[in-house]
Design a protein around this motif. Sequence first.
Motif, PDB file in Angstrom:
ATOM      1  N   GLN A   1     -10.381   3.972 -26.089  1.00 49.19           N
ATOM      2  CA  GLN A   1      -8.679   4.540 -26.175  1.00 49.19           C
ATOM      3  C   GLN A   1      -8.328   4.071 -24.835  1.00 49.19           C
ATOM      4  O   GLN A   1      -9.447   4.966 -23.968  1.00 49.19           O
ATOM      5  CB  GLN A   1      -8.167   5.134 -26.870  1.00 49.19           C
ATOM      6  N   THR A   2      -7.635   3.356 -24.311  1.00 49.56           N
ATOM      7  CA  THR A   2      -7.246   3.880 -22.570  1.00 49.56           C
ATOM      8  C   THR A   2      -6.127   4.741 -22.206  1.00 49.56           C
ATOM      9  O   THR A   2      -5.144   4.406 -23.200  1.00 49.56           O
ATOM     10  CB  THR A   2      -7.153   2.390 -21.778  1.00 49.56           C
ATOM     11  N   SER A   3      -6.951   5.838 -21.488  1.00 48.60           N
ATOM     12  CA  SER A   3      -4.930   6.490 -20.929  1.00 48.60           C
ATOM     13  C   SER A   3      -5.303   5.948 -19.550  1.00 48.60           C
ATOM     14  O   SER A   3      -5.687   5.859 -18.972  1.00 48.60           O
ATOM     15  CB  SER A   3      -5.324   7.886 -21.376  1.00 48.60           C
ATOM     16  N   SER A   4      -3.382   6.161 -19.455  1.00 49.05           N
ATOM     17  CA  SER A   4      -3.836   5.723 -17.509  1.00 49.05           C
ATOM     18  C   SER A   4      -2.709   7.235 -17.187  1.00 49.05           C
ATOM     19  O   SER A   4      -1.754   7.854 -18.002  1.00 49.05           O
ATOM     20  CB  SER A   4      -2.638   4.653 -17.974  1.00 49.05           C
ATOM     21  N   GLN A   5      -2.410   7.361 -15.699  1.00 49.87           N
ATOM     22  CA  GLN A   5      -1.482   8.064 -15.466  1.00 49.87           C
ATOM     23  C   GLN A   5      -1.503   7.499 -13.677  1.00 49.87           C
ATOM     24  O   GLN A   5      -1.922   7.209 -12.504  1.00 49.87           O
ATOM     25  CB  GLN A   5      -2.819   9.894 -14.785  1.00 49.87           C
ATOM     26  N   SER A   6      -0.259   7.934 -13.520  1.00 53.06           N
ATOM     27  CA  SER A   6       0.549   7.233 -12.599  1.00 53.06           C
ATOM     28  C   SER A   6       1.024   8.354 -11.602  1.00 53.06           C
ATOM     29  O   SER A   6       1.839   9.019 -12.166  1.00 53.06           O
ATOM     30  CB  SER A   6       1.773   6.094 -12.900  1.00 53.06           C
ATOM     31  N   THR A   7       0.602   8.018 -10.083  1.00 51.36           N
ATOM     32  CA  THR A   7       1.860   8.696  -9.368  1.00 51.36           C
ATOM     33  C   THR A   7       2.301   8.043  -8.221  1.00 51.36           C
ATOM     34  O   THR A   7       1.936   6.476  -8.277  1.00 51.36           O
ATOM     35  CB  THR A   7       0.452   9.844  -8.464  1.00 51.36           C
ATOM     36  N   GLN A   8       3.547   8.567  -8.332  1.00 48.63           N
ATOM     37  CA  GLN A   8       4.517   8.257  -7.217  1.00 48.63           C
ATOM     38  C   GLN A   8       4.841   8.770  -5.559  1.00 48.63           C
ATOM     39  O   GLN A   8       4.812   9.925  -6.369  1.00 48.63           O
ATOM     40  CB  GLN A   8       5.878   7.344  -7.881  1.00 48.63           C
ATOM     41  N   THR A   9       4.700   7.960  -4.737  1.00 48.13           N
ATOM     42  CA  THR A   9       5.461   8.593  -3.418  1.00 48.13           C
ATOM     43  C   THR A   9       6.025   8.206  -2.751  1.00 48.13           C
ATOM     44  O   THR A   9       5.828   6.323  -2.812  1.00 48.13           O
ATOM     45  CB  THR A   9       3.984   9.183  -2.827  1.00 48.13           C
ATOM     46  N   THR A  10       7.067   8.530  -2.334  1.00 48.19           N
ATOM     47  CA  THR A  10       7.988   8.169  -1.972  1.00 48.19           C
ATOM     48  C   THR A  10       8.040   8.326   0.568  1.00 48.19           C
ATOM     49  O   THR A  10       7.658   9.572   0.519  1.00 48.19           O
ATOM     50  CB  THR A  10       9.009   8.693  -2.213  1.00 48.19           C
ATOM     51  N   GLY A  11       8.006   7.308   0.821  1.00 48.01           N
ATOM     52  CA  GLY A  11       7.942   7.002   2.269  1.00 48.01           C
ATOM     53  C   GLY A  11       8.023   5.909   2.930  1.00 48.01           C
ATOM     54  O   GLY A  11       9.361   5.456   2.589  1.00 48.01           O
ATOM     55  N   SER A  12       8.187   6.340   4.082  1.00 49.38           N
ATOM     56  CA  SER A  12       8.536   5.225   5.032  1.00 49.38           C
ATOM     57  C   SER A  12       8.163   4.144   5.278  1.00 49.38           C
ATOM     58  O   SER A  12       6.432   4.192   5.856  1.00 49.38           O
ATOM     59  CB  SER A  12       9.471   5.539   6.257  1.00 49.38           C
ATOM     60  N   THR A  13       8.221   3.110   5.770  1.00 46.60           N
ATOM     61  CA  THR A  13       6.818   1.704   6.459  1.00 46.60           C
ATOM     62  C   THR A  13       7.692   1.822   7.565  1.00 46.60           C
ATOM     63  O   THR A  13       8.822   1.841   8.250  1.00 46.60           O
ATOM     64  CB  THR A  13       7.690   1.010   5.779  1.00 46.60           C
ATOM     65  N   ASN A  14       6.488   0.927   8.121  1.00 48.79           N
ATOM     66  CA  ASN A  14       6.641   0.735  10.216  1.00 48.79           C
ATOM     67  C   ASN A  14       7.431  -0.811   9.632  1.00 48.79           C
ATOM     68  O   ASN A  14       6.370  -1.304   8.826  1.00 48.79           O
ATOM     69  CB  ASN A  14       5.402   1.436  10.755  1.00 48.79           C
ATOM     70  N   CYS A  15       6.896  -0.667  11.155  1.00 45.39           N
ATOM     71  CA  CYS A  15       7.186  -2.437  11.167  1.00 45.39           C
ATOM     72  C   CYS A  15       6.061  -3.327  10.834  1.00 45.39           C
ATOM     73  O   CYS A  15       5.707  -2.940  11.319  1.00 45.39           O
ATOM     74  CB  CYS A  15       8.368  -2.660  12.494  1.00 45.39           C
ATOM     75  N   GLU A  16       6.663  -4.453  10.616  1.00 47.31           N
ATOM     76  CA  GLU A  16       4.898  -4.911  10.517  1.00 47.31           C
ATOM     77  C   GLU A  16       5.779  -6.146  10.920  1.00 47.31           C
ATOM     78  O   GLU A  16       6.503  -7.284  11.025  1.00 47.31           O
ATOM     79  CB  GLU A  16       5.635  -5.990   8.865  1.00 47.31           C
ATOM     80  N   ALA A  17       4.546  -6.631  11.771  1.00 53.99           N
ATOM     81  CA  ALA A  17       4.198  -8.024  12.590  1.00 53.99           C
ATOM     82  C   ALA A  17       5.014  -9.374  11.965  1.00 53.99           C
ATOM     83  O   ALA A  17       4.297  -9.659  11.164  1.00 53.99           O
ATOM     84  CB  ALA A  17       2.894  -8.076  13.445  1.00 53.99           C
ATOM     85  N   GLY A  18       5.554  -9.658  12.489  1.00 54.64           N
ATOM     86  CA  GLY A  18       6.370 -11.090  11.549  1.00 54.64           C
ATOM     87  C   GLY A  18       7.111 -10.660  10.703  1.00 54.64           C
ATOM     88  O   GLY A  18       7.426 -12.207  10.318  1.00 54.64           O
ATOM     89  N   VAL A  19       7.661  -9.559  10.580  1.00 53.61           N
ATOM     90  CA  VAL A  19       7.907 -10.138   8.537  1.00 53.61           C
ATOM     91  C   VAL A  19       9.687  -9.647   9.000  1.00 53.61           C
ATOM     92  O   VAL A  19       9.772  -8.453   9.937  1.00 53.61           O
ATOM     93  CB  VAL A  19       7.140  -9.160   8.360  1.00 53.61           C
TER      94      VAL A  19
END
Length: 126
Positions: free
Chosen positions: A62-80
Amino acid sequence: MATAGSDVIQRIKTYALPLAALLLSGCVQYDWYKDGASFEQKERQVLACEAASLKALPPNFQTSSQSTQTTGSTNCEAGVKNSCGKKNKVYTQTDYQSSDVNEDARWVLVKDYMYQQGWRQIEISH
């Protein structure tokens, strides 16, 4: 997708450290003993008991899963376009683990079968 090789590697990682600690600590270990029985007889009996326990309780992974969530900010992505300053973006990471839920119960059956065949466990030291 996990492969048989990666499953073996994961099991080695899971059990190697505790097993090494046990062996190095000088803890008492156990082995099977029966008056007049040879090492080969013991090995054959253990294998027969393990086979019987596998028939009675086949592997049930049987497979179990554990999720973690983090909140953050992104920097500018070149060309996006419009990528600068996105705040409070939620990132989720999920880890999966598979285990055989019948494994412990099979060991109990092996011990029971061995006792029924006249074997007993004795303490051995290394």
